[in-house]
Design a protein around this motif. Structure first.
Motif, PDB file in Angstrom:
ATOM      1  N   VAL A 161       0.760  -1.069  -0.005  1.00 30.74           N
ATOM      2  CA  VAL A 161       0.054  -0.223   0.237  1.00 30.74           C
ATOM      3  C   VAL A 161       0.832   1.520   0.250  1.00 30.74           C
ATOM      4  CG1 VAL A 161      -1.633   1.482   0.704  1.00 30.74           C
ATOM      5  CG2 VAL A 161      -1.871  -1.145   0.834  1.00 30.74           C
ATOM      6  N   ILE A 162       1.426   1.307   0.990  1.00 29.43           N
ATOM      7  CA  ILE A 162       2.898   2.241   0.771  1.00 29.43           C
ATOM      8  C   ILE A 162       3.082   2.750  -0.321  1.00 29.43           C
ATOM      9  CG2 ILE A 162       5.447   3.210   2.069  1.00 29.43           C
ATOM     10  CD1 ILE A 162       2.185   3.455   3.744  1.00 29.43           C
ATOM     11  N   TYR A 163       3.839   1.900  -1.383  1.00 28.98           N
ATOM     12  CA  TYR A 163       4.573   1.410  -2.958  1.00 28.98           C
ATOM     13  C   TYR A 163       3.625   2.014  -3.622  1.00 28.98           C
ATOM     14  CZ  TYR A 163       5.625  -0.469  -6.745  1.00 28.98           C
ATOM     15  OH  TYR A 163       6.235  -0.408  -8.163  1.00 28.98           O
ATOM     16  N   PHE A 164       2.760   1.747  -3.445  1.00 27.55           N
ATOM     17  CA  PHE A 164       1.206   2.345  -4.327  1.00 27.55           C
ATOM     18  C   PHE A 164       1.085   3.796  -4.209  1.00 27.55           C
ATOM     19  CE2 PHE A 164       0.735  -1.759  -5.486  1.00 27.55           C
ATOM     20  CZ  PHE A 164       1.001  -1.997  -6.838  1.00 27.55           C
ATOM     21  N   MET A 165       1.043   4.293  -2.787  1.00 20.09           N
ATOM     22  CA  MET A 165       1.387   5.796  -2.549  1.00 20.09           C
ATOM     23  C   MET A 165       2.175   6.520  -3.321  1.00 20.09           C
ATOM     24  SD  MET A 165      -0.633   5.442   1.199  1.00 20.09           S
ATOM     25  CE  MET A 165      -0.782   7.074   1.520  1.00 20.09           C
ATOM     26  N   LEU A 166       4.004   5.619  -3.365  1.00 17.87           N
ATOM     27  CA  LEU A 166       4.692   6.912  -2.942  1.00 17.87           C
ATOM     28  C   LEU A 166       5.410   6.850  -4.438  1.00 17.87           C
ATOM     29  CD1 LEU A 166       7.122   5.204  -0.322  1.00 17.87           C
ATOM     30  CD2 LEU A 166       5.863   7.398  -0.311  1.00 17.87           C
ATOM     31  N   ILE A 167       4.271   5.673  -5.193  1.00 14.04           N
ATOM     32  CA  ILE A 167       4.910   5.519  -6.694  1.00 14.04           C
ATOM     33  C   ILE A 167       4.212   6.966  -8.311  1.00 14.04           C
ATOM     34  CG2 ILE A 167       2.737   4.195  -7.587  1.00 14.04           C
ATOM     35  CD1 ILE A 167       5.967   3.244  -8.379  1.00 14.04           C
ATOM     36  N   GLY A 168       2.841   6.998  -7.736  1.00 12.65           N
ATOM     37  CA  GLY A 168       2.535   8.093  -7.218  1.00 12.65           C
ATOM     38  C   GLY A 168       3.076   9.229  -7.447  1.00 12.65           C
ATOM     39  N   PHE A 169       3.236   9.831  -6.459  1.00 12.52           N
ATOM     40  CA  PHE A 169       4.445  11.184  -6.079  1.00 12.52           C
ATOM     41  C   PHE A 169       5.943  10.945  -7.025  1.00 12.52           C
ATOM     42  CE2 PHE A 169       1.952  11.270  -2.685  1.00 12.52           C
ATOM     43  CZ  PHE A 169       1.791  12.122  -1.851  1.00 12.52           C
ATOM     44  N   PHE A 170       6.538   9.722  -7.260  1.00 12.86           N
ATOM     45  CA  PHE A 170       6.902   9.641  -7.780  1.00 12.86           C
ATOM     46  C   PHE A 170       7.764  10.302  -8.982  1.00 12.86           C
ATOM     47  CE2 PHE A 170       9.771   7.320  -4.508  1.00 12.86           C
ATOM     48  CZ  PHE A 170      10.537   7.136  -4.204  1.00 12.86           C
TER      49      PHE A 170
END
Length: 287
Positions: A161-170
């Protein structure tokens, strides 16, 4: 005359819309805060008064319930165990999730789609009952079944879940910054550490809050891994031990007091992460 009628109609509908919005928000706030207020009031009642539920306010404010709950639940040790797990899990999850998101967003490698698909699939697998037995058997083979590190490793591994939250910011960070850093002599890891992570501070604050809260509230894993060593129990497990006191009598008032004490670290984290929420929200509105 027609224009004024139309403007009056628009203003009337706008007032109705704002009224409905505020009524909805107030209702949500009420249903969110009401259980917390009831728990705080119940924590200073006697057990009999709380069980009967005759009055909303306590007849005698028994703040001694907090001291009793602190002693009976061994709060000092259990709070340290919960903080240890939550802090290590938060740091480890952010490191793993940011590195994986950076690699997926910035590079091309064989099996990239398969990796993303596996990350997505783990979001639909319960970290509790479905995979608890295989996880415990794995930690037994690694010799970590009687320590908190087994719980920490398992919680860090559930970072999808954290990974997919961060991928958008990247994806929102322009690649031109990477190219400029490479021209200045930076390597792949230096760009990640010196360029990307500082730009992700608001996102890291928000995801850290969610990670810390999830690790702090975890119950099943600490319960299973600390059955043979009660000194390693976390606060959530220790609170359950307050359920029954002397003579196996239910002591709901002590559980309420213990639950109110367990709120405090989460409130502190929310206060610290509040600035990150504001920055993320302001950035999204501006964009």
């Amino acid at each position: 005359m027609i224009t004024s009628t139309k403007s009056g109609g628009f203003s009337g509908s706008r007032i109705i819309g704002h009224s409905i919005k505020w009524i909805f928000l107030i209702a949500i706030a009420f249903f969110t805060i009401f259980p917390i207020i009831m728990a705080m009031l119940g924590s200073v009642k006697t057990n009999a008064e709380l069980t009967t539920g005759a009055t909303l306010l306590p007849s005698v404010w028994k703040f001694s319930n907090y001291a009793t709950a602190w002693k009976q639940a061994n709060f000092a040790q259990f709070t340290w165990n919960s903080l240890f797990i939550s802090i290590i899990v938060t740091i480890g999850t952010l490191l793993v999730a940011t590195m994986s998101a950076y690699a997926v967003d910035r590079t091309k490698f064989p099996g990239k789609r398969l990796y993303v698909s596996l990350q997505a699939s783990t979001m639909f697998i319960s970290i509790g009952a479905v995979v608890l037995m295989p996880q415990f058997n794995l930690m037994v083979k690694l010799g970590l079944n009687k320590s908190l590190w087994g719980v920490i490793i398992i919680l860090i591994s559930s970072h999808a879940v954290i990974y997919f939250m961060l991928i958008g910011f990247f994806k929102a960070i322009p690649r031109d910054l990477d190219e400029a850093a490479y021209i200045d002599g930076c390597n792949f890891f230096t760009v990640y550490w010196r360029i990307i992570l500082p730009l992700l501070r608001p996102a890291l604050g928000v995801t850290a809050l969610f990670t810390f809260r999830g690790a702090w509230n975890e119950y099943i894993l600490p319960l299973v891994f600390t059955m043979t060593n009660p000194k390693l129990q976390t606060l959530t497990v220790g609170l359950a031990n307050l359920r029954y006191g002397i003579g196996a009598a239910a002591e709901a008032h002590l559980m309420m007091a213990g639950a109110c004490l367990s709120f405090l670290p989460i409130l502190v984290v929310y206060v610290l992460a509040n600035k990150s929420f504001i920055q993320v929200t302001a950035g999204s509105v501006k964009g």
